[in-house]
Design an enzyme around this catalytic site. Sequence first.
Site, short mmCIF file in Angstrom:
data_model
loop_
_atom_site.label_atom_id
_atom_site.label_comp_id
_atom_site.label_asym_id
_atom_site.label_seq_id
_atom_site.Cartn_x
_atom_site.Cartn_y
_atom_site.Cartn_z
N CYS A 106 51.10 37.19 37.22
CA CYS A 106 51.27 35.78 37.60
C CYS A 106 50.58 34.79 36.65
CB CYS A 106 50.80 35.55 39.03
SG CYS A 106 49.08 35.91 39.35
N HIS A 136 45.88 34.25 42.85
CA HIS A 136 47.25 34.08 42.37
C HIS A 136 47.37 32.76 41.62
CE1 HIS A 136 51.59 34.48 42.19
NE2 HIS A 136 51.70 33.26 42.65
#
Length: 402
Positions: free
Chosen positions: A105, A287
Site C-alpha cells: 500500500c 495502511h
Amino acid sequence: GDIIPSIRDTIPDIGDTVPSVSPAPAGEGSGDKSGHQEGVSGPRGPPERSPEQPREQQPLQEGGSPPGAPRAQPPAREQDFYCVKWISWKGERTPVVTQSENGPCPLLAIINTLLLQWKVKLPPQKEVITAEELMAHLGNCILATQPRDTSEGLQLNFQQNISDTMTVLPKLSTGLDVNVRFTGVSDFEYTPECIVFDLLNIPLYHGWLVDPQNPEQVQAVGKLSYNQLVEKIITCKQASDSSLVSEGLVAEQFLESTASQLTFHGLCELTARAREGELGVFFRNNHFSTIIKHKGHLYLLVTDQGFLQEEGVVWESLHSVDGDSCFCDTEFHLSHAPGKDGAPPDPRLQQRQVDQDYMVALSLQQGQGQDPPSLLSDLELARQLQHEEYQQHHPHPPHPHP
C-alpha cells in the site's frame, strides 16, 4: 538511457526478470476495501492488535529471512502484479493501480497520487503492471525532481536525499516504518522513509491526535511519538511515584480508546489542514491511502481489486471516526451502483446508503457553526432511526464492516 539501469542497480530486491504469471482474479484474496488488513510495518501497535491485522502478515525484518538462512531466488508471487483500473478523472482517461494482497500500500498510494496528478503516464491499453515497472516509474519521478527550498526537517543536501530515497524504495512494496506524533496531522518522527514524500512534494497525513480539551491526556502524551509513548507507559507502570503511575495509566487509556488511530479532533484538524483539491497520502491502521479534499470533504481512493469492474466506485468518504463511509464515483457523487441485468445491488454499497443524510447534516453543521456535541447526538438518533427502517426492508443485512 542510464536512468532505468541505475534504478535497478539501486533496488536489488526487484529482479531483472519477472516470471510470467496470471494476475489474481478480481475479488480473490482482496483485503478489506478500506485497507485495514494491511500487514505493513508502521507504528509498532496499537499494543493489542485488532483481528484485521494478523501477526503472520507482518513482514520480516530487513533482509527478509532469518540470520544465516541461504538467500534463494524469490518465487513468483501473484501480488507482484497489479491490475490497472481506468477511470475518467477530470475529463481525462486516467489509470489507478489496484491491489488484492496485503503489503504494497505505500507504493500504490504514492503511485496513484502521481497518476492522478498525471506525473506518471501508462500506455492506454495497460491492464496489468508489475512491481518492477512501478518502481521504475517512481524512480524516474524522483530522479526528475529539481532542488527546491528544503523544509526544516530536510537537512541533508539534495543529492544525498536522492541517494537515501533510492535506498528506501524497496521498502515501499513491503511497508514503511513511520512513527506518528499526536500533536498534528503532519507530525511524524523524521526517518529516511519520509524523504520520499518530501522529494515528490506529496503531503503525508494522519488523524491520530490528542484532544486539546483533555488536559490530562495532553499532559500524559505531550510531544512524544507513538514508540516513545509506549516506552513511557512501561516506565511509568514500574515507577514508585504515584503521579507517574497515574500519568502512565492516562496515556495507556488514550491508546486504548483511540485504537482506530483516528480521533474526532484529528478528523477536524485534517479537514481544516488539507487544501481544497490537494492530493496526498493518509496513514491509518498501518495502511497508506491516497486522499483528496473535495468541496470541504475528505475522500480516500478505493484501490481494492474487488471493485476493478465497478466504474461507479472510485472514492470512499472519510467523514466519521467509527468507520461509517459512503462510496462515490469519480465526480464525488454518491454511488448507487445498481446490479447488472436486474441483479440486486452490491450489499457493500447498499449498506452505506444509510449514511447519506448524515453526510448532508454534517455538511450543514460545518456551514452553520452549530454546537457539535448537541447536533451530533441528534444526528446519531437520526442515523439509528434510519438504520432501523433500513433493516425492516432488509431482514438479512450484510455483515457489518469492521
